[in-house]
Scaffold this motif. Structure first.
Motif, PDB file in Angstrom:
ATOM      1  N   HIS A 252       9.190   0.769  -3.655  1.00 38.62           N
ATOM      2  CA  HIS A 252       8.811   0.741  -2.237  1.00 38.62           C
ATOM      3  C   HIS A 252       8.843   2.147  -1.635  1.00 38.62           C
ATOM      4  O   HIS A 252       7.978   2.522  -0.841  1.00 38.62           O
ATOM      5  CB  HIS A 252       9.752  -0.174  -1.455  1.00 38.62           C
ATOM      6  N   CYS A 288       4.292  -4.229  -8.819  1.00 36.68           N
ATOM      7  CA  CYS A 288       3.027  -4.913  -8.510  1.00 36.68           C
ATOM      8  C   CYS A 288       2.643  -4.856  -7.035  1.00 36.68           C
ATOM      9  O   CYS A 288       1.528  -4.465  -6.686  1.00 36.68           O
ATOM     10  CB  CYS A 288       3.104  -6.367  -8.983  1.00 36.68           C
ATOM     11  N   VAL A 289       3.562  -5.255  -6.142  1.00 35.06           N
ATOM     12  CA  VAL A 289       3.201  -5.344  -4.725  1.00 35.06           C
ATOM     13  C   VAL A 289       2.870  -3.967  -4.154  1.00 35.06           C
ATOM     14  O   VAL A 289       1.925  -3.812  -3.379  1.00 35.06           O
ATOM     15  CB  VAL A 289       4.333  -6.026  -3.912  1.00 35.06           C
ATOM     16  N   ASP A 290       3.610  -2.946  -4.568  1.00 38.33           N
ATOM     17  CA  ASP A 290       3.357  -1.600  -4.062  1.00 38.33           C
ATOM     18  C   ASP A 290       2.076  -1.020  -4.654  1.00 38.33           C
ATOM     19  O   ASP A 290       1.317  -0.335  -3.978  1.00 38.33           O
ATOM     20  CB  ASP A 290       4.546  -0.689  -4.385  1.00 38.33           C
TER      21      ASP A 290
END
Length: 323
Positions: A252, A288-290
């Motif tokens: 993050h 993945c999300v970042d």
């Protein structure tokens, strides 16, 4: 002035603050607690700033003026000079145009004395055109260390009261930073302190004020931030290697720093590639999300203004969602 034991040293770097320093010093003189000293460190003013400070020091023997004699120039060096000369057990760093509420020192001492906390943080508000505005410290941040690592200033440097010896043990402010000194300093404080500090942003009454001007952030300031990024990203890499972040946290942080770079680059006069500023492969470190959010920003890179706004929105969401 009646003699009092010095418990709190207030360090103020000044540079051509003649239009503000009188009001700043008056906000200290009227404190309900008198257990303070002021150390003003002049950074080469060519106006009457020093004359005003000398006027106050002639009336109040616990107000001192030190003129910086050695390079480098800058607020960080001046703060370190003040720190080295501080006699108080605690220290507050104030800018030459900041103000303290009359109860500030009394409120802060009540929370830090007889504790082992390295520092205690209080909320601040802005003053613009003589009117008190909203609180600017970010009380919604749950993990300030991560937010600072992502270049998000949770509080202003005036907000904490620190144990003087704790700050000295860190070596004070890093004088190599042309900008982002406060972010870097507060991150090191949080890392060194662990959980041994008290965050009162959500519960205490604001007790200091940051004067806001229409031209607070200029292109020159963005250029200095741009120049400081290689130092800061190296610090983040080093802290990660020392296991101060979990893998998901570091992911993050990497994305938010990437967004910072996009935003800063848009506002600088330097349009060279910002990828060269990164001292480590931020993309590989992203999960993945970042990584998905990173590609969203990249999609809009054909339009710098649009890319800036997308990065700003996603950065805000990620900081307040994960930090």
């Amino acid at each position: 002035m009646e003699k009092y034991k010095c418990v709190v040293s207030i360090v103020i770097p000044v540079f051509n603050n003649s239009s503000q320093i009188r009001e700043t010093l008056l906000s200290i003189v009227v404190q309900t607690s008198k257990k303070w000293e002021v150390i003003c460190v002049d950074d080469g003013s060519d106006d009457v700033t020093c004359d005003i400070i000398r006027e106050f020091s002639s009336k109040y023997p616990n107000i001192h003026l030190i003129v910086r004699e050695n390079l480098p120039k800058g607020a960080s060096h001046c703060r370190n000079i003040g720190l080295n000369n501080a006699k108080g057990e605690y220290v507050i760093f104030l800018d030459g145009d900041d103000l303290l509420a009359p109860y500030c020192i009394e409120q802060r001492l009540a929370k830090i004395e007889k504790t082992n906390f390295n520092f205690v943080v209080f909320p601040n508000a802005v003053i613009k055109n003589g009117k008190i505005g909203p609180i600017t410290s970010d009380k919604n941040i749950r993990r300030p260390k991560l937010a600072y690592a992502a270049n998000h200033a949770v509080w202003q440097t005036t907000c904490p009261i620190y144990k003087t010896e704790f700050v000295r043990s860190l070596g004070g402010f890093n004088e190599n930073y042309p900008r982002m000194q406060d972010v870097e300093f507060n991150l090191r404080c949080l890392v060194a302190s662990g959980n041994n500090y008290l965050n009162l942003l959500s519960t205490a009454v604001e007790d200091c004020y940051y004067r806001l001007y229409n031209n607070n952030v200029t292109q020159k300031k963005y250029d200095k931030t741009y120049a400081a990024l290689p130092l800061f990203t190296k610090l983040i890499k080093d802290l990660n290697e020392q296991k101060y972040f979990k893998p998901s946290e570091f992911s993050h942080i990497c994305f938010c720093l990437y967004c910072s770079m996009v935003m800063i680059r848009y506002n600088t006069s330097n349009r060279t590639s910002f990828e060269g500023l990164i001292s480590f492969d931020m993309i590989k470190e992203m999960k993945c999300v970042d990584k998905f959010a990173y590609f969203i920003v990249k999609v809009f890179s054909f339009n710098e203004k649009l890319c800036y706004h997308v990065a700003h929105i996603l950065r805000f969401i990620f900081i307040h969602l994960f930090f």
